[in-house]
Design an enzyme around this catalytic site. Structure first.
Site, PDB file in Angstrom:
ATOM      1  N   ARG A  81       0.832  -1.191   0.000  1.00  0.00           N
ATOM      2  CA  ARG A  81       0.000   0.000   0.000  1.00  0.00           C
ATOM      3  C   ARG A  81       0.874   1.250   0.000  1.00  0.00           C
ATOM      4  O   ARG A  81       2.033   1.221   0.445  1.00  0.00           O
ATOM      5  CB  ARG A  81      -0.951   0.033   1.189  1.00  0.00           C
ATOM      6  N   ASN A  83       2.019   4.900   1.324  1.00  0.00           N
ATOM      7  CA  ASN A  83       2.131   5.487   2.645  1.00  0.00           C
ATOM      8  C   ASN A  83       2.295   7.005   2.522  1.00  0.00           C
ATOM      9  O   ASN A  83       1.409   7.677   2.021  1.00  0.00           O
ATOM     10  CB  ASN A  83       3.299   4.845   3.404  1.00  0.00           C
ATOM     11  N   ASN A 136       8.656   6.430   4.202  1.00  0.00           N
ATOM     12  CA  ASN A 136       8.013   7.359   5.115  1.00  0.00           C
ATOM     13  C   ASN A 136       8.332   8.801   4.736  1.00  0.00           C
ATOM     14  O   ASN A 136       8.213   9.174   3.587  1.00  0.00           O
ATOM     15  CB  ASN A 136       8.389   7.039   6.572  1.00  0.00           C
ATOM     16  N   ASP A 186       9.596   8.459  11.432  1.00  0.00           N
ATOM     17  CA  ASP A 186       8.367   8.311  10.655  1.00  0.00           C
ATOM     18  C   ASP A 186       8.266   9.484   9.673  1.00  0.00           C
ATOM     19  O   ASP A 186       9.047   9.578   8.739  1.00  0.00           O
ATOM     20  CB  ASP A 186       7.170   8.234  11.600  1.00  0.00           C
TER      21      ASP A 186
END
Length: 284
Positions: A81, A83, A136, A186
């Site tokens: 998927r 991100n 990220n 992140d």
């Protein structure tokens, strides 16, 4: 390292939705999406949003709530998927992927199976980088000539030379290394001074770094362990909006961290940059 005390919660989270919030008026709205939302970007036209869902790229019309796919799905398996994503200084969208196992993210599996993509204003999709594990945060230096990027398991922020005219990466090198015990990197953003801000998943903090020296300049504690991303906004872009998550947390953890999944506003004492917009003028 200095800490900034001015932190205020502004809204809560929910799955498969885009939240609209006006901090001054308090007005809020939630628009359901047909899939997991990786990221949202503003557009040059201002009449719609660019949205990255699980399998590809979409326009979202806030007024009508319509969702329009841009081209064909980029991903054709439920094991991957999209991100995080962000627009480059020339109006392209850069977005990365991650691997899923039984519908869940795993840092111990899927090594090197993800990629970083570029969506051009004409709808063409190009692979910028392969061999990623968990794509990220990303951001650009104030002059656009350097792109910063996080592949989370590396525990680094890497820098690339970035050709703004062509949207091409080169000369990858480590810029920042996240110390053990501070969570994992992140999302991220870059301020007007060219310093890099990183959100720490599992670290309950955001940090500011000098990407030239790799030194940490400041740390801001956030009352939620899973700090996910951050961006500048507000008057003159002098406020940081910080997102957090409650994914995978047990009931007892949530009872101790009541604000997990919330969005927080921080006054960091420095200004950010206006967000780059996706150039949607060539697409219907």
């Amino acid at each position: 390292m200095s800490k900034y005390p001015s932190i205020k919660g502004v809204c809560a989270d929910a799955r498969r939705a885009i939240h609209f919030a006006e901090p001054v008026s308090g007005k809020r709205e939630t628009v359901a999406m047909p899939g997991s939302v990786g990221a949202v970007a503003v557009t040059e036209s201002g009449r719609r949003l660019m949205c990255v869902l699980q399998d590809g790229f979409y326009f979202v019309h806030p007024d009508t709530k319509e969702v329009d796919r841009i081209g064909e799905p980029v991903l054709h398996t439920g094991q991957m998927r999209f991100n995080d994503a962000k627009c480059d200084p020339a109006g392209r969208l850069v977005a990365g992927t991650l691997s899923l196992f039984d519908g869940k993210l795993s840092l111990s599996k899927g090594e090197g199976e993800a990629s970083l993509y570029r969506l051009d204003p004409d709808g063409r999709v190009v692979i910028l980088l392969e061999g990623i594990t968990l794509s990220n945060g990303m951001g650009w230096s104030p002059d656009g000539g350097t792109m910063y990027y996080i592949d989370t398991p590396t525990m680094r922020v890497d820098a690339f030379d970035y050709d703004v005219a062509r949207g091409v990466l080169g000369n990858r090198r480590p810029a920042i290394r996240i110390p053990d015990g501070e969570g994992i990197p992140d999302g991220m953003t870059v301020d007007a001074d060219g310093m890099v801000w990183v959100a720490h998943w599992g670290g309950a903090r955001i940090t500011r770094w000098n990407p030239e020296t790799g030194s940490q300049l400041a740390a801001v504690p956030i009352p939620a362990a899973h700090t996910t991303s951050l961006c500048f906004g507000g008057p003159s872009y002098r406020e940081l909006y910080v997102t957090t998550a409650r994914t995978g947390m047990k009931v007892e953890q949530l009872e101790q961290q009541l604000y997990s999944g919330g969005v927080f506003r921080v006054e960091p004492g420095v200004a950010g940059l206006p967000p780059s917009r996706f150039d949607d003028r060539l697409l219907p």
